[in-house]
Design an enzyme around this catalytic site. Sequence first.
Site, PDB file in Angstrom:
ATOM      1  N   HIS A  75       0.828  -1.207   0.000  1.00 52.86           N
ATOM      2  CA  HIS A  75       0.000   0.000   0.000  1.00 52.86           C
ATOM      3  C   HIS A  75       0.864   1.260   0.000  1.00 52.86           C
ATOM      4  CE1 HIS A  75      -2.766  -3.111   1.437  1.00 52.86           C
ATOM      5  NE2 HIS A  75      -3.743  -2.331   1.031  1.00 52.86           N
ATOM      6  N   LYS A 117      -3.172  -8.508  -7.036  1.00 53.15           N
ATOM      7  CA  LYS A 117      -3.514  -9.513  -8.055  1.00 53.15           C
ATOM      8  C   LYS A 117      -4.678 -10.338  -7.522  1.00 53.15           C
ATOM      9  CE  LYS A 117      -1.725 -10.931 -12.044  1.00 53.15           C
ATOM     10  NZ  LYS A 117      -0.977 -10.071 -12.981  1.00 53.15           N
ATOM     11  N   SER A 374      -2.703   0.633 -18.618  1.00 55.96           N
ATOM     12  CA  SER A 374      -3.809   0.660 -17.654  1.00 55.96           C
ATOM     13  C   SER A 374      -3.784   1.970 -16.865  1.00 55.96           C
ATOM     14  CB  SER A 374      -3.695  -0.514 -16.675  1.00 55.96           C
ATOM     15  OG  SER A 374      -4.292  -1.657 -17.214  1.00 55.96           O
TER      16      SER A 374
HETATM   17  P1  NAD Z   1      -4.203 -15.472 -22.077  1.00 54.43           P
HETATM   18  O1  NAD Z   1      -5.125 -16.311 -21.290  1.00 54.43           O
HETATM   19  O2  NAD Z   1      -4.762 -14.493 -23.032  1.00 54.43           O
HETATM   20  O3  NAD Z   1      -3.167 -16.389 -22.884  1.00 54.43           O
HETATM   21  C1  NAD Z   1      -2.414 -17.421 -22.298  1.00 54.43           C
HETATM   22  C2  NAD Z   1      -2.131 -18.426 -23.391  1.00 54.43           C
HETATM   23  O4  NAD Z   1      -1.262 -19.427 -22.878  1.00 54.43           O
HETATM   24  C3  NAD Z   1      -3.403 -19.128 -23.875  1.00 54.43           C
HETATM   25  O5  NAD Z   1      -3.427 -19.145 -25.283  1.00 54.43           O
HETATM   26  C4  NAD Z   1      -3.283 -20.519 -23.285  1.00 54.43           C
HETATM   27  O6  NAD Z   1      -3.905 -21.518 -24.053  1.00 54.43           O
HETATM   28  C5  NAD Z   1      -1.772 -20.694 -23.244  1.00 54.43           C
HETATM   29  N1  NAD Z   1      -1.344 -21.696 -22.275  1.00 54.43           N
HETATM   30  C6  NAD Z   1      -1.915 -22.014 -21.094  1.00 54.43           C
HETATM   31  N2  NAD Z   1      -1.233 -23.003 -20.499  1.00 54.43           N
HETATM   32  C7  NAD Z   1      -0.210 -23.301 -21.314  1.00 54.43           C
HETATM   33  C8  NAD Z   1       0.850 -24.245 -21.251  1.00 54.43           C
HETATM   34  N3  NAD Z   1       0.990 -25.067 -20.225  1.00 54.43           N
HETATM   35  N4  NAD Z   1       1.738 -24.276 -22.274  1.00 54.43           N
HETATM   36  C9  NAD Z   1       1.621 -23.443 -23.323  1.00 54.43           C
HETATM   37  N5  NAD Z   1       0.620 -22.532 -23.442  1.00 54.43           N
HETATM   38  C10 NAD Z   1      -0.273 -22.469 -22.443  1.00 54.43           C
HETATM   39  O7  NAD Z   1      -3.257 -14.762 -20.995  1.00 54.43           O
HETATM   40  P2  NAD Z   1      -2.359 -13.491 -21.216  1.00 54.43           P
HETATM   41  O8  NAD Z   1      -3.119 -12.319 -20.743  1.00 54.43           O
HETATM   42  O9  NAD Z   1      -1.772 -13.513 -22.574  1.00 54.43           O
HETATM   43  O10 NAD Z   1      -1.216 -13.746 -20.117  1.00 54.43           O
HETATM   44  C11 NAD Z   1      -0.080 -14.544 -20.377  1.00 54.43           C
HETATM   45  C12 NAD Z   1       0.998 -14.240 -19.354  1.00 54.43           C
HETATM   46  O11 NAD Z   1       1.324 -12.849 -19.410  1.00 54.43           O
HETATM   47  C13 NAD Z   1       0.610 -14.528 -17.908  1.00 54.43           C
HETATM   48  O12 NAD Z   1       1.762 -14.937 -17.202  1.00 54.43           O
HETATM   49  C14 NAD Z   1       0.169 -13.174 -17.393  1.00 54.43           C
HETATM   50  O13 NAD Z   1       0.273 -13.067 -15.993  1.00 54.43           O
HETATM   51  C15 NAD Z   1       1.171 -12.290 -18.109  1.00 54.43           C
HETATM   52  N6  NAD Z   1       0.729 -10.896 -18.242  1.00 54.43           N
HETATM   53  C16 NAD Z   1      -0.416 -10.563 -18.877  1.00 54.43           C
HETATM   54  C17 NAD Z   1      -0.768  -9.227 -18.995  1.00 54.43           C
HETATM   55  C18 NAD Z   1      -2.000  -8.776 -19.761  1.00 54.43           C
HETATM   56  O14 NAD Z   1      -2.140  -7.558 -19.973  1.00 54.43           O
HETATM   57  N7  NAD Z   1      -2.872  -9.651 -20.209  1.00 54.43           N
HETATM   58  C19 NAD Z   1       0.038  -8.234 -18.427  1.00 54.43           C
HETATM   59  C20 NAD Z   1       1.223  -8.605 -17.783  1.00 54.43           C
HETATM   60  C21 NAD Z   1       1.562  -9.940 -17.695  1.00 54.43           C
END
Ligand code: NAD
Length: 483
Positions: A75, A117, A374
């Site tokens: 915080h 989170k 964001s």
């Molecule tokens: P998403 O759900 O859109 O995509 C994740 C993808 O990974 C999916 O296509 C899924 O099928 C695939 N997947 C799941 N398990 C898998 C495995 N074991 N092996 C291979 N592929 C697998 O999620 P996202 O938003 O793209 O997030 C992906 C990563 O990025 C996460 O670690 C998330 O915390 C991080 N992240 C996301 C954001 C955001 O803005 N969305 C921001 C910062 C970090």
Amino acid sequence: MAKKTTPKKRPAPVEDLNLRHIVHQQFDRAARGLDVPGGVLTSIRLCNNTYSFQFPVRVGDEVQIFKGYRAEHSHHRRPLKGGIRFATHVNADEVAALAALMTYKCALVNVPFGGSKGGVAIDPRVTPADVLERVTRRYTFELYHKNFIGPGVNVPAPDMGTGEREMSWIADTYGVMNPGDLNAMACVTGKPVTQGGIPGRTEATGRGVFYGIRDLLDNAVAVKRFGLDAGIEGKTFVMQGFGNVGYHASRIMVQEGGAKLVGIGEWDGVLHDPKGLDPDKVKAHQQRRGTILGFGRARSSKNPRSFVDIPCDVLVPAALENQLTLNNAHRVKARLVAEAANGPTTPGAERALLKRGIAILPDIYLNSGGVTVSYFEWTKNISHMRFGRMAKRFEGMRERRVLDVIDAATGKTGFSDDERYQLTKGPDEVDLVRSGLEGTMSDALNEILGELGRGRGKDLRTAAMRVSIRKIAATYEALGIFP
Ligand code: NAD
């Protein structure tokens, strides 16, 4: 005759895969030698609170119980900020670790939020949309009742398994419970543009990944230090995870960076084509068929772990945590691991990769594009005006005058109609968002490289964490908590 012996299979190395422990290890390594009192370091490192709860939702004729979480790591700045994850493996330790990464990420890129989170243990791939909507709305209601959501308190965003649709359900639910609250829209980011979102948010994390890799490869000092080949153009890369982050990062790396996507890993297998894959065409195939496998002439493997075996310049894990471990780090063929996902590399794998001279661009830097944009969206919501609205026409007019002066001085019309239009149209909101993101990524990389250059921290993650910890500690110092 000597008895035949079958060679003993080496047991797989055992590692602690608890993400909270892993983030603590990363923190401890970075904090070593920092001029910050131990008590302050401990309070930065610990997660302030985690709300774990269960809630009922009607599914068909039954009532099902779902498990929800929201962790608030720090915080020191308010509101707190962090995504919401829908995945079966979500648990209290995971959200606490991801919340900690959010704190360090925000500090690194100068986004004035504390880290948070949340998530729900649910599989969005097999859950019907109407159930997802009821779960999302009830989850929001539960957060609201414990003061875990609000424009000045805690502001969620998309993460794995969630996107614009879920964010608009959250905004709507919060708005219904807060009639007349002018800032209600700012309770969540990653909303559709028609509902208070900002253009460029959906692609922001992937775009930030592109800027981060490109800028590292354009930095002569870094390229020399890590033994990399300069420039992103022509570099081959493999993307693990072809969701929001993986798809947009791939698309922009290919279309704007001139890089070549030679492999994609997904949960059900891997695509490999040394000639290069078109991200848009693979995405269309994935949306049509529900899998990337079977795309065109690319080689399809049903072993999702084989993504590490594909030779490439840059390996980009963009799926989830613990994907590069002691079991497969020795197989990585890339010169650079670029962590688009949160926590994809275990400490054991990190040691092994660094020992082999493979550089790692860390998650807290590389995927910070999402929270950066964001922040722009939240600022837009509380200011109630889109960026550039007052300046667009003025800037266009000023640029037109500059062109007129050049034409007058040279005595000819030196610009085509298209050039004139591009140079004088004034920035759209998406131009400002991209430019703000690009500047933010570039400034943060310079801070990390500056830390390394001063001989502090031997690798990019440690240097990035040190920059973050120092900034957070400075807020404690300002409060007089520092002696
Ligand atoms: P998403 O759900 O859109 O995509 C994740 C993808 O990974 C999916 O296509 C899924 O099928 C695939 N997947 C799941 N398990 C898998 C495995 N074991 N092996 C291979 N592929 C697998 O999620 P996202 O938003 O793209 O997030 C992906 C990563 O990025 C996460 O670690 C998330 O915390 C991080 N992240 C996301 C954001 C955001 O803005 N969305 C921001 C910062 C970090």
